[in-house]
Design a protein around this motif. Structure first.
Motif, PDB file in Angstrom:
ATOM      1  N   SER A 195       2.205  -4.307   3.306  1.00  0.00           N
ATOM      2  CA  SER A 195       2.532  -5.705   3.001  1.00  0.00           C
ATOM      3  C   SER A 195       1.464  -6.329   2.111  1.00  0.00           C
ATOM      4  O   SER A 195       1.770  -7.121   1.207  1.00  0.00           O
ATOM      5  CB  SER A 195       2.668  -6.495   4.302  1.00  0.00           C
ATOM      6  N   ARG A 196       0.205  -5.966   2.342  1.00  0.00           N
ATOM      7  CA  ARG A 196      -0.910  -6.548   1.584  1.00  0.00           C
ATOM      8  C   ARG A 196      -0.993  -5.961   0.179  1.00  0.00           C
ATOM      9  O   ARG A 196      -1.230  -6.678  -0.794  1.00  0.00           O
ATOM     10  CB  ARG A 196      -2.213  -6.307   2.327  1.00  0.00           C
ATOM     11  N   TYR A 197      -0.806  -4.632   0.067  1.00  0.00           N
ATOM     12  CA  TYR A 197      -0.906  -3.955  -1.227  1.00  0.00           C
ATOM     13  C   TYR A 197       0.499  -3.512  -1.629  1.00  0.00           C
ATOM     14  O   TYR A 197       0.874  -2.349  -1.467  1.00  0.00           O
ATOM     15  CB  TYR A 197      -1.868  -2.772  -1.135  1.00  0.00           C
ATOM     16  N   ARG A 198       1.248  -4.438  -2.180  1.00  0.00           N
ATOM     17  CA  ARG A 198       2.688  -4.264  -2.360  1.00  0.00           C
ATOM     18  C   ARG A 198       3.063  -3.243  -3.426  1.00  0.00           C
ATOM     19  O   ARG A 198       4.210  -2.804  -3.474  1.00  0.00           O
ATOM     20  CB  ARG A 198       3.322  -5.621  -2.664  1.00  0.00           C
ATOM     21  N   ILE A 199       2.114  -2.871  -4.313  1.00  0.00           N
ATOM     22  CA  ILE A 199       2.438  -1.884  -5.352  1.00  0.00           C
ATOM     23  C   ILE A 199       1.532  -0.654  -5.276  1.00  0.00           C
ATOM     24  O   ILE A 199       1.449   0.120  -6.224  1.00  0.00           O
ATOM     25  CB  ILE A 199       2.360  -2.521  -6.759  1.00  0.00           C
ATOM     26  N   HIS A 200       0.847  -0.491  -4.161  1.00  0.00           N
ATOM     27  CA  HIS A 200      -0.048   0.665  -3.991  1.00  0.00           C
ATOM     28  C   HIS A 200       0.793   1.855  -3.512  1.00  0.00           C
ATOM     29  O   HIS A 200       1.171   1.941  -2.346  1.00  0.00           O
ATOM     30  CB  HIS A 200      -1.134   0.337  -2.973  1.00  0.00           C
ATOM     31  N   GLU A 201       1.076   2.773  -4.428  1.00  0.00           N
ATOM     32  CA  GLU A 201       2.012   3.851  -4.120  1.00  0.00           C
ATOM     33  C   GLU A 201       1.502   4.798  -3.034  1.00  0.00           C
ATOM     34  O   GLU A 201       2.275   5.246  -2.183  1.00  0.00           O
ATOM     35  CB  GLU A 201       2.337   4.647  -5.387  1.00  0.00           C
ATOM     36  N   ASN A 202       0.223   5.135  -3.072  1.00  0.00           N
ATOM     37  CA  ASN A 202      -0.258   6.122  -2.108  1.00  0.00           C
ATOM     38  C   ASN A 202      -0.184   5.600  -0.678  1.00  0.00           C
ATOM     39  O   ASN A 202       0.184   6.326   0.246  1.00  0.00           O
ATOM     40  CB  ASN A 202      -1.684   6.545  -2.460  1.00  0.00           C
ATOM     41  N   LEU A 203      -0.548   4.320  -0.482  1.00  0.00           N
ATOM     42  CA  LEU A 203      -0.441   3.742   0.858  1.00  0.00           C
ATOM     43  C   LEU A 203       1.011   3.711   1.326  1.00  0.00           C
ATOM     44  O   LEU A 203       1.301   3.971   2.502  1.00  0.00           O
ATOM     45  CB  LEU A 203      -1.023   2.329   0.867  1.00  0.00           C
ATOM     46  N   HIS A 204       1.923   3.411   0.410  1.00  0.00           N
ATOM     47  CA  HIS A 204       3.336   3.408   0.786  1.00  0.00           C
ATOM     48  C   HIS A 204       3.820   4.818   1.096  1.00  0.00           C
ATOM     49  O   HIS A 204       4.618   5.020   2.022  1.00  0.00           O
ATOM     50  CB  HIS A 204       4.186   2.777  -0.331  1.00  0.00           C
ATOM     51  N   GLY A 205       3.340   5.798   0.338  1.00  0.00           N
ATOM     52  CA  GLY A 205       3.705   7.178   0.638  1.00  0.00           C
ATOM     53  C   GLY A 205       3.205   7.604   2.011  1.00  0.00           C
ATOM     54  O   GLY A 205       3.913   8.281   2.769  1.00  0.00           O
ATOM     55  N   GLN A 206       1.992   7.211   2.356  1.00  0.00           N
ATOM     56  CA  GLN A 206       1.450   7.519   3.674  1.00  0.00           C
ATOM     57  C   GLN A 206       2.246   6.819   4.769  1.00  0.00           C
ATOM     58  O   GLN A 206       2.477   7.384   5.846  1.00  0.00           O
ATOM     59  CB  GLN A 206      -0.022   7.120   3.726  1.00  0.00           C
ATOM     60  N   PHE A 207       2.660   5.579   4.498  1.00  0.00           N
ATOM     61  CA  PHE A 207       3.480   4.829   5.458  1.00  0.00           C
ATOM     62  C   PHE A 207       4.812   5.541   5.661  1.00  0.00           C
ATOM     63  O   PHE A 207       5.285   5.703   6.805  1.00  0.00           O
ATOM     64  CB  PHE A 207       3.688   3.414   4.936  1.00  0.00           C
ATOM     65  N   MET A 208       5.436   5.970   4.575  1.00  0.00           N
ATOM     66  CA  MET A 208       6.702   6.705   4.673  1.00  0.00           C
ATOM     67  C   MET A 208       6.540   7.962   5.518  1.00  0.00           C
ATOM     68  O   MET A 208       7.369   8.266   6.382  1.00  0.00           O
ATOM     69  CB  MET A 208       7.196   7.069   3.270  1.00  0.00           C
ATOM     70  N   LEU A 209       5.460   8.695   5.258  1.00  0.00           N
ATOM     71  CA  LEU A 209       5.235   9.941   5.987  1.00  0.00           C
ATOM     72  C   LEU A 209       4.988   9.685   7.470  1.00  0.00           C
ATOM     73  O   LEU A 209       5.515  10.399   8.333  1.00  0.00           O
ATOM     74  CB  LEU A 209       4.044  10.674   5.370  1.00  0.00           C
ATOM     75  N   VAL A 232       9.837  -2.203 -10.045  1.00  0.00           N
ATOM     76  CA  VAL A 232      10.760  -2.485 -11.145  1.00  0.00           C
ATOM     77  C   VAL A 232      10.721  -3.961 -11.514  1.00  0.00           C
ATOM     78  O   VAL A 232      10.657  -4.326 -12.692  1.00  0.00           O
ATOM     79  CB  VAL A 232      12.195  -2.052 -10.763  1.00  0.00           C
ATOM     80  N   ARG A 233      10.708  -4.817 -10.497  1.00  0.00           N
ATOM     81  CA  ARG A 233      10.732  -6.264 -10.762  1.00  0.00           C
ATOM     82  C   ARG A 233       9.427  -6.762 -11.378  1.00  0.00           C
ATOM     83  O   ARG A 233       9.450  -7.554 -12.335  1.00  0.00           O
ATOM     84  CB  ARG A 233      10.995  -7.003  -9.449  1.00  0.00           C
ATOM     85  N   GLU A 234       8.293  -6.307 -10.860  1.00  0.00           N
ATOM     86  CA  GLU A 234       7.018  -6.873 -11.279  1.00  0.00           C
ATOM     87  C   GLU A 234       6.356  -6.116 -12.422  1.00  0.00           C
ATOM     88  O   GLU A 234       5.638  -6.720 -13.231  1.00  0.00           O
ATOM     89  CB  GLU A 234       6.060  -6.941 -10.086  1.00  0.00           C
ATOM     90  N   LEU A 235       6.578  -4.793 -12.514  1.00  0.00           N
ATOM     91  CA  LEU A 235       5.900  -3.999 -13.536  1.00  0.00           C
ATOM     92  C   LEU A 235       6.855  -3.309 -14.495  1.00  0.00           C
ATOM     93  O   LEU A 235       6.424  -2.767 -15.513  1.00  0.00           O
ATOM     94  CB  LEU A 235       5.000  -2.939 -12.873  1.00  0.00           C
ATOM     95  N   GLY A 236       8.134  -3.309 -14.161  1.00  0.00           N
ATOM     96  CA  GLY A 236       9.099  -2.654 -15.026  1.00  0.00           C
ATOM     97  C   GLY A 236       8.985  -1.144 -15.035  1.00  0.00           C
ATOM     98  O   GLY A 236       9.327  -0.493 -16.027  1.00  0.00           O
ATOM     99  N   ILE A 237       8.518  -0.551 -13.931  1.00  0.00           N
ATOM    100  CA  ILE A 237       8.365   0.908 -13.860  1.00  0.00           C
ATOM    101  C   ILE A 237       9.014   1.437 -12.591  1.00  0.00           C
ATOM    102  O   ILE A 237       9.223   0.697 -11.620  1.00  0.00           O
ATOM    103  CB  ILE A 237       6.884   1.331 -13.886  1.00  0.00           C
TER     104      ILE A 237
END
Length: 274
Positions: A195-209, A232-237
């Motif tokens: 929630s705090r680091y909304r575009i941090h991919e590695n933390l989200h990947g760890q959360f998913m795992l 996609v909304r904030e960075l267009g990627i």
């Protein structure tokens, strides 16, 4: 001298605080403390205090702040044997000033030492020691670096750099905990971090795992979808290929039997990207 900057600024000489309350002398001390035992150029101090348009009196005013700091240091040294003076502590050198720590403590140096040992333990696949060392390193942080200092250009840059080092250590500590099978224990922490680091991919990947290994496949996939929408909304990627691979491995697994091996392989690819 004892120096703490990973949170509120605290500098003590002979056990006595020499941290000024006035904003600009506080900035000067903060930059000197971060680079203790190294020369900080006058130009860097002036840029910190006044940016790119310093007043004509900048050098003279800086010298006044140095004198004020030496006054606080002198007070802290009262009652000592006199072998260490204020000018020995805050040293004038060609081109700049240096805060002489006298071999004292620094929370930044201790953080770097512990984190470095933790990274080496990770490289050696010693995950219990890696988790312990990185947890000890992160415990040195009591808040954002220089939390009570109104920083200028130099301190803002250093604050961002220190935050990156903290996030790197945090990422590796979570990685070590995942390797140790502590996925359920990590869920509450990762919920906050995602929630705090909304575009941090590695933390989200760890959360998913962690969710997937805890039998919460649907929630793991929802984390991916929220991250993708944000990127996609904030960075267009789109999410990285490693994260997409992790999402596919979770998607293809049965809800009752997580594909631990394929998800683990995707996690390894994500770690290399991160």
């Amino acid at each position: 001298m004892d120096i703490d900057v990973l949170g509120a600024l605290t500098v003590r000489e002979n056990g006595v605080s020499i941290t000024p309350t006035a904003a600009k002398p506080r900035q000067v001390l903060a930059l000197l403390a971060l680079h203790a035992d190294q020369v900080v150029p006058v130009a860097a101090l002036i840029e910190e205090l006044w940016g790119t348009e310093p007043p004509r009196s900048a050098r003279t005013t800086l010298q006044t702040y140095v004198l004020q700091l030496r006054g606080l240091i002198g007070t802290a040294l009262e009652g000592t044997d006199g072998t260490r003076t204020a000018k020995d502590v805050l040293v004038t050198l060609p081109g700049g000033y240096m805060l002489n720590s006298g071999g004292g403590t620094s929370d930044v140096r201790e953080f770097d030492r512990l984190a470095g040992m933790g990274y080496r333990a990770m490289d050696a696949a010693d995950f219990p020691n890696a988790a312990r060392l990185l947890r000890e390193a992160l415990a040195l942080w009591s808040g954002p670096a220089f939390a009570d200092v109104d920083g200028g250009v130099q301190l803002d840059m250093e604050t961002r750099r220190l935050e990156e080092t903290r996030l790197c250590a945090l990422d590796q500590r979570i990685e070590a905990d995942l390797r140790l099978g502590r996925h359920r224990e990590l869920l509450a922490e990762l919920t906050v971090l995602a929630s705090r680091y909304r575009i941090h991919e590695n933390l989200h990947g760890q959360f998913m795992l962690a969710l997937h290994r805890s039998g919460r496949r649907g929630e793991a996939l929802s984390v991916y979808q929220r991250l993708r929408a944000t990127l996609v909304r904030e960075l267009g990627i789109e999410p990285s290929s490693a994260l997409r691979s992790l999402q596919r491995s979770i998607l293809m697994s049965g809800p009752e039997a997580p594909a631990a091996e394929s998800a683990e392989n995707a996690r390894k690819r994500l770690a290399r990207v991160g």
